[in-house]
Scaffold this motif. Structure first.
Motif, PDB file in Angstrom:
ATOM      1  N   ALA A   1       1.087  -1.150   0.890  1.00  0.00           N
ATOM      2  CA  ALA A   1      -0.125   0.172   0.029  1.00  0.00           C
ATOM      3  C   ALA A   1       0.716   1.603   0.105  1.00  0.00           C
ATOM      4  CB  ALA A   1      -0.730   0.012   1.366  1.00  0.00           C
TER       5      ALA A   1
ATOM      6  N   ASN B   1      -3.714  -8.884  -1.638  1.00  0.00           N
ATOM      7  CA  ASN B   1      -4.573  -7.366  -2.010  1.00  0.00           C
ATOM      8  C   ASN B   1      -5.317  -7.225  -1.316  1.00  0.00           C
ATOM      9  OD1 ASN B   1      -3.271  -6.284  -4.987  1.00  0.00           O
ATOM     10  ND2 ASN B   1      -3.477  -8.739  -5.636  1.00  0.00           N
ATOM     11  N   LYS B   2      -6.074  -7.697  -0.297  1.00  0.00           N
ATOM     12  CA  LYS B   2      -7.407  -7.176   0.503  1.00  0.00           C
ATOM     13  C   LYS B   2      -6.719  -6.811   1.618  1.00  0.00           C
ATOM     14  CE  LYS B   2     -10.360 -10.920  -0.745  1.00  0.00           C
ATOM     15  NZ  LYS B   2     -11.791 -12.194  -0.886  1.00  0.00           N
ATOM     16  N   VAL B   3      -5.058  -7.450   1.957  1.00  0.00           N
ATOM     17  CA  VAL B   3      -4.984  -6.416   3.215  1.00  0.00           C
ATOM     18  C   VAL B   3      -4.358  -5.374   2.819  1.00  0.00           C
ATOM     19  CG1 VAL B   3      -2.660  -7.038   4.763  1.00  0.00           C
ATOM     20  CG2 VAL B   3      -4.898  -8.676   3.804  1.00  0.00           C
ATOM     21  N   GLU B   4      -4.048  -4.889   1.780  1.00  0.00           N
ATOM     22  CA  GLU B   4      -3.114  -3.849   1.500  1.00  0.00           C
ATOM     23  C   GLU B   4      -4.168  -3.046   0.729  1.00  0.00           C
ATOM     24  OE1 GLU B   4       0.017  -3.349   1.329  1.00  0.00           O
ATOM     25  OE2 GLU B   4       0.233  -5.245   2.889  1.00  0.00           O
ATOM     26  N   LEU B   5      -5.069  -3.571   0.317  1.00  0.00           N
ATOM     27  CA  LEU B   5      -6.220  -1.849   0.469  1.00  0.00           C
ATOM     28  C   LEU B   5      -7.220  -1.966   1.232  1.00  0.00           C
ATOM     29  CD1 LEU B   5      -8.720  -4.171  -2.769  1.00  0.00           C
ATOM     30  CD2 LEU B   5      -7.617  -1.040  -2.761  1.00  0.00           C
ATOM     31  N   ALA B   6      -7.704  -2.823   2.178  1.00  0.00           N
ATOM     32  CA  ALA B   6      -7.639  -2.163   3.678  1.00  0.00           C
ATOM     33  C   ALA B   6      -6.147  -1.161   4.356  1.00  0.00           C
ATOM     34  CB  ALA B   6      -7.520  -3.272   4.665  1.00  0.00           C
ATOM     35  N   ARG B   7      -5.148  -1.407   4.032  1.00  0.00           N
ATOM     36  CA  ARG B   7      -4.165  -1.011   4.740  1.00  0.00           C
ATOM     37  C   ARG B   7      -4.066   0.455   3.625  1.00  0.00           C
ATOM     38  NH1 ARG B   7       0.751  -2.178   3.813  1.00  0.00           N
ATOM     39  NH2 ARG B   7       1.489  -0.926   6.168  1.00  0.00           N
TER      40      ARG B   7
ATOM     41  N   ARG C   1      -6.516   2.853   2.662  1.00  0.00           N
ATOM     42  CA  ARG C   1      -7.303   2.942   3.419  1.00  0.00           C
ATOM     43  C   ARG C   1      -6.680   4.128   4.473  1.00  0.00           C
ATOM     44  NH1 ARG C   1     -10.664  -1.373   1.563  1.00  0.00           N
ATOM     45  NH2 ARG C   1     -11.869  -0.407  -0.672  1.00  0.00           N
ATOM     46  N   GLY C   2      -6.288   3.535   5.725  1.00  0.00           N
ATOM     47  CA  GLY C   2      -5.716   4.203   6.404  1.00  0.00           C
ATOM     48  C   GLY C   2      -5.031   4.627   6.559  1.00  0.00           C
TER      49      GLY C   2
END
Length: 296
Positions: free
Chosen positions: A111, A142-148, A150-151
């Motif tokens: 991210a 990719n799911k983990v990095e998409l969440a990261r 945003r933060g």
């Protein structure tokens, strides 16, 4: 050049004190795969191009057919890093699409890198919509990095980071599955079919293979079905008389020819077509491809 690499005809180069084939160097560099795949995306027809990106950005209603330019590894300055190089930027009438690609199997998306690439976009790249595509890495990564992402974006509150209109990811495995389905559909033009065939071969060189198989890839079964299609001279078959129709339950009762059929096919249903010709069909549930041969 891709065709020479795929055919192992690209020669060798010196890397340090070692002679290495260009093919092996190609397989080790994610930038080579990026160029081979994305450069061919621009050769697709408008319809095929639009279908490809609609399959990735499923929530978008945007038209992806109007591709104006493809920019590989542009060099941007950034307040977060001295130099930033997104892998690819696709230019459309409505805006841009940033593509960050990673090598198959052993590379991960980050991210932080996405943040830097968005922040480094020059002002004229921000005038329209911005799409961001993470190509490669696993689905879980990719799911983990998409969440990261945003933060992290909220963390850089004093830095100008444009909000992407859409962000999406696609694994190489997912891409080759889509390409194989498109190729098998029979709906492609000859030129689109050739382009997609090259893309599939390039991915297979990196040991990325489709999880679906085309009918043409299936090996034919060794079934001499022509010997089963018609049974003549029915008087020589003791279990059948000319005036009745009943199953042949014992294969040994067919002395005309030895039937080459799977062992599981132990019962046949006879269908009378004329006084001298009978057709037989297996009762049992056999391989679908073999069953196709028995359609009457």
């Amino acid at each position: 050049m891709l065709r020479a690499i795929l055919g192992n005809k690209s020669g060798r180069i010196s890397v340090g004190d070692e002679s290495v084939s260009v093919r092996e160097v190609y397989k080790d560099r994610e930038d080579m795969l990026t160029a081979a795949i994305i450069s061919r995306v621009s050769y697709l027809s408008d319809e095929a191009l639009n279908n490809l990106f609609q399959s990735i950005f499923t929530d978008s209603q945007q038209d992806f057919s109007g591709l104006l330019d493809v920019e590989f590894w542009p060099n941007f300055s950034s307040s977060l890093q001295s130099r930033v190089e997104p892998d690819v930027i696709l230019h459309f009438e409505w805006g841009v699409m940033i593509i960050e690609a990673k090598r198959p199997h052993d590379s991960y998306q980050y991210a932080e890198q996405w943040i830097k690439e968005l922040e480094s976009l020059p002002s004229n790249y921000r005038e329209g919509e911005i799409y961001f595509l993470s190509l490669g890495g696993s689905t879980a990564n990719n799911k983990v990095e998409l969440a990261r992402f945003r933060g992290l974006k909220d963390f850089y509150e004093n830095v100008s980071i444009p909000n992407p209109t859409f962000m999406a990811y696609q694994t190489w495995e997912g891409l080759i599955d889509y390409l194989q389905r498109s190729k098998d559909s029979g709906d492609l033009s000859r030129s689109d079919n050739n382009v997609i065939a090259d893309m599939i071969e390039a991915l297979e060189l990196y040991h990325v293979h489709a999880n679906i198989y085309s009918l043409s890839s299936l090996k034919p079964l060794n079934i001499k079905y022509s010997s089963l299609t018609n049974i003549s001279n029915i008087r020589s078959i003791p279990s059948i008389s000319a005036g009745e129709e009943k199953p042949i339950t014992n294969l040994a009762s067919l002395p005309i020819q030895r039937l080459n059929w799977p062992i599981a096919a132990t019962a046949f249903d006879t269908v009378k077509e004329s006084k001298s010709t009978w057709r037989v069909k297996p009762f049992c549930n056999i391989n679908e491809r073999a069953l196709e041969l028995w359609k009457i």
